[in-house]
Design a protein around this motif. Structure first.
Motif, PDB file in Angstrom:
ATOM      1  N   LYS A   1       0.834  -1.211   0.000  1.00 23.77           N
ATOM      2  CA  LYS A   1       0.000   0.000   0.000  1.00 23.77           C
ATOM      3  C   LYS A   1       0.865   1.255   0.000  1.00 23.77           C
ATOM      4  O   LYS A   1       0.554   2.227  -0.691  1.00 23.77           O
ATOM      5  CB  LYS A   1      -0.922   0.009   1.222  1.00 23.77           C
ATOM      6  CG  LYS A   1      -2.120  -0.881   1.095  1.00 23.77           C
ATOM      7  CD  LYS A   1      -3.001  -0.754   2.324  1.00 23.77           C
ATOM      8  CE  LYS A   1      -4.200  -1.659   2.248  1.00 23.77           C
ATOM      9  NZ  LYS A   1      -5.056  -1.549   3.428  1.00 23.77           N
TER      10      LYS A   1
ATOM     11  N   ARG B   1       2.329   1.745  -3.434  1.00 21.21           N
ATOM     12  CA  ARG B   1       1.312   2.133  -4.410  1.00 21.21           C
ATOM     13  C   ARG B   1       0.794   3.549  -4.171  1.00 21.21           C
ATOM     14  O   ARG B   1       0.600   4.316  -5.121  1.00 21.21           O
ATOM     15  CB  ARG B   1       0.150   1.154  -4.356  1.00 21.21           C
ATOM     16  CG  ARG B   1      -0.876   1.378  -5.443  1.00 21.21           C
ATOM     17  CD  ARG B   1      -2.074   0.475  -5.281  1.00 21.21           C
ATOM     18  NE  ARG B   1      -2.722   0.791  -4.000  1.00 21.21           N
ATOM     19  CZ  ARG B   1      -3.488  -0.046  -3.314  1.00 21.21           C
ATOM     20  NH1 ARG B   1      -3.706  -1.258  -3.770  1.00 21.21           N
ATOM     21  NH2 ARG B   1      -4.020   0.306  -2.169  1.00 21.21           N
ATOM     22  N   ASP B   2       0.609   3.945  -2.906  1.00 17.13           N
ATOM     23  CA  ASP B   2      -0.097   5.187  -2.613  1.00 17.13           C
ATOM     24  C   ASP B   2       0.794   6.342  -2.153  1.00 17.13           C
ATOM     25  O   ASP B   2       0.455   7.502  -2.404  1.00 17.13           O
ATOM     26  CB  ASP B   2      -1.152   4.937  -1.531  1.00 17.13           C
ATOM     27  CG  ASP B   2      -2.186   3.909  -1.985  1.00 17.13           C
ATOM     28  OD1 ASP B   2      -2.452   3.830  -3.201  1.00 17.13           O
ATOM     29  OD2 ASP B   2      -2.707   3.181  -1.115  1.00 17.13           O
ATOM     30  N   LYS B   3       1.902   6.061  -1.489  1.00 19.80           N
ATOM     31  CA  LYS B   3       2.670   7.125  -0.862  1.00 19.80           C
ATOM     32  C   LYS B   3       3.979   7.465  -1.556  1.00 19.80           C
ATOM     33  O   LYS B   3       4.502   8.555  -1.386  1.00 19.80           O
ATOM     34  CB  LYS B   3       2.960   6.782   0.603  1.00 19.80           C
ATOM     35  CG  LYS B   3       1.708   6.699   1.451  1.00 19.80           C
ATOM     36  CD  LYS B   3       2.041   6.421   2.893  1.00 19.80           C
ATOM     37  CE  LYS B   3       0.769   6.323   3.728  1.00 19.80           C
ATOM     38  NZ  LYS B   3       1.069   6.035   5.124  1.00 19.80           N
TER      39      LYS B   3
END
Length: 56
Positions: free
Chosen positions: A6, A9-11
């Motif tokens: 995560k 992918r996101d940060k």
């Protein structure tokens, strides 16, 4: 492991392709310059040692 995925992918901000190319080129040029400087220092020391040892 899910948290790691995560975060990736996101940060994480990934560089653009052109920015990556520029950085890679800069690293390549800096590495070549550094290698040449080390080569020149090595040659200077080699010549100094040859001169020193040939005196005896």
């Amino acid at each position: 492991m899910v948290d790691s995925f995560k975060e990736l992918r996101d940060k994480v901000t990934w560089p653009k392709y052109k920015e990556l190319q520029n950085s890679s080129t800069l690293v390549l040029i800096a590495s070549v310059i550094f290698a040449l400087v080390i080569f020149m220092i090595d040659k200077v020391f080699e010549n100094a040692m040859n001169l020193y040892y040939s005196a005896f």
